[in-house]
Design a protein around this motif. Structure first.
Motif, PDB file in Angstrom:
ATOM      1  N   UNK A  76       0.543   3.403 -10.641  1.00  0.00           N
ATOM      2  CA  UNK A  76       1.986   3.230 -10.610  1.00  0.00           C
ATOM      3  C   UNK A  76       2.300   1.734 -10.638  1.00  0.00           C
ATOM      4  N   UNK A  77       2.663   1.189 -11.787  1.00  0.00           N
ATOM      5  CA  UNK A  77       2.922  -0.251 -11.848  1.00  0.00           C
ATOM      6  C   UNK A  77       4.134  -0.686 -11.029  1.00  0.00           C
ATOM      7  N   UNK A  78       5.038   0.219 -10.740  1.00  0.00           N
ATOM      8  CA  UNK A  78       6.250  -0.127  -9.976  1.00  0.00           C
ATOM      9  C   UNK A  78       6.071   0.125  -8.481  1.00  0.00           C
ATOM     10  N   UNK A  79       4.861   0.369  -8.008  1.00  0.00           N
ATOM     11  CA  UNK A  79       4.631   0.715  -6.601  1.00  0.00           C
ATOM     12  C   UNK A  79       5.053  -0.414  -5.656  1.00  0.00           C
ATOM     13  N   UNK A  80       4.940  -1.641  -6.064  1.00  0.00           N
ATOM     14  CA  UNK A  80       5.314  -2.756  -5.203  1.00  0.00           C
ATOM     15  C   UNK A  80       6.809  -2.871  -4.975  1.00  0.00           C
ATOM     16  N   UNK A  81       7.603  -2.229  -5.819  1.00  0.00           N
ATOM     17  CA  UNK A  81       9.058  -2.312  -5.683  1.00  0.00           C
ATOM     18  C   UNK A  81       9.639  -1.150  -4.885  1.00  0.00           C
ATOM     19  N   UNK A  82       8.826  -0.161  -4.520  1.00  0.00           N
ATOM     20  CA  UNK A  82       9.322   0.987  -3.748  1.00  0.00           C
ATOM     21  C   UNK A  82       9.305   0.656  -2.260  1.00  0.00           C
ATOM     22  N   UNK A  83      10.396   0.972  -1.532  1.00  0.00           N
ATOM     23  CA  UNK A  83      10.453   0.608  -0.113  1.00  0.00           C
ATOM     24  C   UNK A  83       9.577   1.498   0.770  1.00  0.00           C
ATOM     25  N   UNK A  84       9.233   2.720   0.316  1.00  0.00           N
ATOM     26  CA  UNK A  84       8.423   3.615   1.145  1.00  0.00           C
ATOM     27  C   UNK A  84       6.957   3.186   1.097  1.00  0.00           C
ATOM     28  N   UNK A  85       6.281   3.155   2.253  1.00  0.00           N
ATOM     29  CA  UNK A  85       4.860   2.810   2.233  1.00  0.00           C
ATOM     30  C   UNK A  85       4.028   3.964   1.674  1.00  0.00           C
ATOM     31  N   UNK A  86       2.822   3.637   1.268  1.00  0.00           N
ATOM     32  CA  UNK A  86       1.922   4.676   0.773  1.00  0.00           C
ATOM     33  C   UNK A  86       1.492   5.580   1.920  1.00  0.00           C
ATOM     34  N   UNK A  87       1.402   6.868   1.641  1.00  0.00           N
ATOM     35  CA  UNK A  87       1.018   7.835   2.660  1.00  0.00           C
ATOM     36  C   UNK A  87      -0.506   7.932   2.672  1.00  0.00           C
ATOM     37  N   UNK A  88      -1.088   7.901   3.856  1.00  0.00           N
ATOM     38  CA  UNK A  88      -2.538   7.979   3.977  1.00  0.00           C
ATOM     39  C   UNK A  88      -2.932   8.852   5.147  1.00  0.00           C
ATOM     40  N   UNK A  89      -4.130   8.687   5.631  1.00  0.00           N
ATOM     41  CA  UNK A  89      -4.635   9.452   6.770  1.00  0.00           C
ATOM     42  C   UNK A  89      -4.151   8.844   8.075  1.00  0.00           C
ATOM     43  N   UNK A  90      -4.156   9.679   9.110  1.00  0.00           N
ATOM     44  CA  UNK A  90      -3.862   9.143  10.435  1.00  0.00           C
ATOM     45  C   UNK A  90      -5.046   8.285  10.868  1.00  0.00           C
ATOM     46  N   UNK A  91      -4.849   7.373  11.806  1.00  0.00           N
ATOM     47  CA  UNK A  91      -5.962   6.505  12.220  1.00  0.00           C
ATOM     48  C   UNK A  91      -7.160   7.282  12.757  1.00  0.00           C
ATOM     49  N   UNK A  92      -6.902   8.372  13.502  1.00  0.00           N
ATOM     50  CA  UNK A  92      -8.013   9.148  14.060  1.00  0.00           C
ATOM     51  C   UNK A  92      -8.795   9.845  12.945  1.00  0.00           C
ATOM     52  N   UNK A  93      -8.092  10.415  11.975  1.00  0.00           N
ATOM     53  CA  UNK A  93      -8.770  11.092  10.872  1.00  0.00           C
ATOM     54  C   UNK A  93      -9.544  10.097  10.021  1.00  0.00           C
ATOM     55  N   UNK A  94      -8.976   8.922   9.805  1.00  0.00           N
ATOM     56  CA  UNK A  94      -9.664   7.906   9.012  1.00  0.00           C
ATOM     57  C   UNK A  94     -10.926   7.429   9.718  1.00  0.00           C
ATOM     58  N   UNK A  95     -10.855   7.265  11.043  1.00  0.00           N
ATOM     59  CA  UNK A  95     -12.046   6.845  11.799  1.00  0.00           C
ATOM     60  C   UNK A  95     -13.129   7.913  11.712  1.00  0.00           C
TER      61      UNK A  95
END
Length: 98
Positions: free
Chosen positions: A51-70
């Motif tokens: 997505x070349x326009x991702x830097x202009x979107x105000x919503x952050x990228x959705x990812x894993x919760x910190x516990x799930x990522x750990x």
């Protein structure tokens, strides 16, 4: 008969002519192939962007919760660990046979 005095100016003239020809060769315009240098790399990099326009979107990228990522990172790290006892057993077996 050629003497040292006549050979030196001829060598300098030849050297000057060579330098002048090399300098003149640098004045030629680039060929069609040279004008295309780097386009393949730039094209490949552009195609990797989702997505070349991702830097202009105000919503952050959705990812894993910190516990799930750990937990995922722990499982990933454990997948590369080897059992150290396997090498020890192999060495013990080789020493007994000798």
């Amino acid at each position: 008969m050629h003497t040292k005095e006549t050979k030196t100016p001829q060598a300098l003239r030849g050297l000057a002519l060579g330098v002048a020809l090399l300098g003149l060769a640098g004045c030629f315009p680039p060929s069609a192939l040279e004008m295309d240098y780097g386009n393949a790399v730039r094209n490949n990099i552009a195609q990797q962007v989702v997505n070349p326009r991702a830097g202009f979107e105000p919503k952050p990228a959705v990812g894993l919760s910190p516990q799930a990522a750990a937990g995922e990172m722990d499982r990933y790290d454990k997948s590369f660990r080897e059992d150290p006892r396997a090498m020890g057993k192999q060495l013990e077996t080789q020493m007994k046979t000798q």
